[in-house]
Design a protein around this motif. Structure first.
Motif, PDB file in Angstrom:
ATOM      1  N   ASP A  11      34.516  42.170  24.129  1.00 47.90           N
ATOM      2  CA  ASP A  11      34.755  42.327  25.569  1.00 47.90           C
ATOM      3  C   ASP A  11      34.214  43.661  26.072  1.00 47.90           C
ATOM      4  N   ARG A  58      38.184  41.650  33.213  1.00 44.28           N
ATOM      5  CA  ARG A  58      39.190  41.584  32.162  1.00 44.28           C
ATOM      6  C   ARG A  58      40.584  41.624  32.792  1.00 44.28           C
ATOM      7  N   TRP A  90      40.233  37.141  30.321  1.00 43.92           N
ATOM      8  CA  TRP A  90      39.380  37.319  31.497  1.00 43.92           C
ATOM      9  C   TRP A  90      39.937  36.516  32.661  1.00 43.92           C
TER      10      TRP A  90
END
Length: 97
Positions: A11, A58, A90
């Motif tokens: 991420d 996020r 997310w």
């Protein structure tokens, strides 16, 4: 390394390499990816039906974002009308101009 740590690293790499650097939500800079699929783009021979601008962010970066929050992107201003968490950490913010 635990799977959770690997996902967090992934991420972070996505945000580092793909995030737009001019997004603010309620005046706070937020890393995310903006998309404006105005014309419902084709995916092969099928229409996607995407017709709202959106920002993918996020979950941790938008914990305080609510419907009605103001999103500024590249000099344009939008209002969040729906939050769509995807269960992977997310959330997609659907926007109105």
């Amino acid at each position: 390394m635990a799977f959770r740590d690997l996902v967090a690293d992934l991420d972070a790499a996505v945000v580092r390499d793909l995030a737009d650097d001019d997004i603010t939500i309620d005046g706070v800079p937020v890393p995310g990816m903006f998309a404006a699929p105005w014309l419902g783009p084709d995916l092969g021979h099928q229409r996607t039906q995407l017709d709202h601008p959106q920002v993918s962010v996020r979950d941790a970066d938008v914990a305080d974002v609510r419907e009605g929050s103001i999103v500024d992107v590249g000099g344009d201003r939008y209002r969040v009308f729906e939050l769509q968490p995807d269960g992977t950490g997310w959330t997609v913010l659907l926007l109105k101009g």
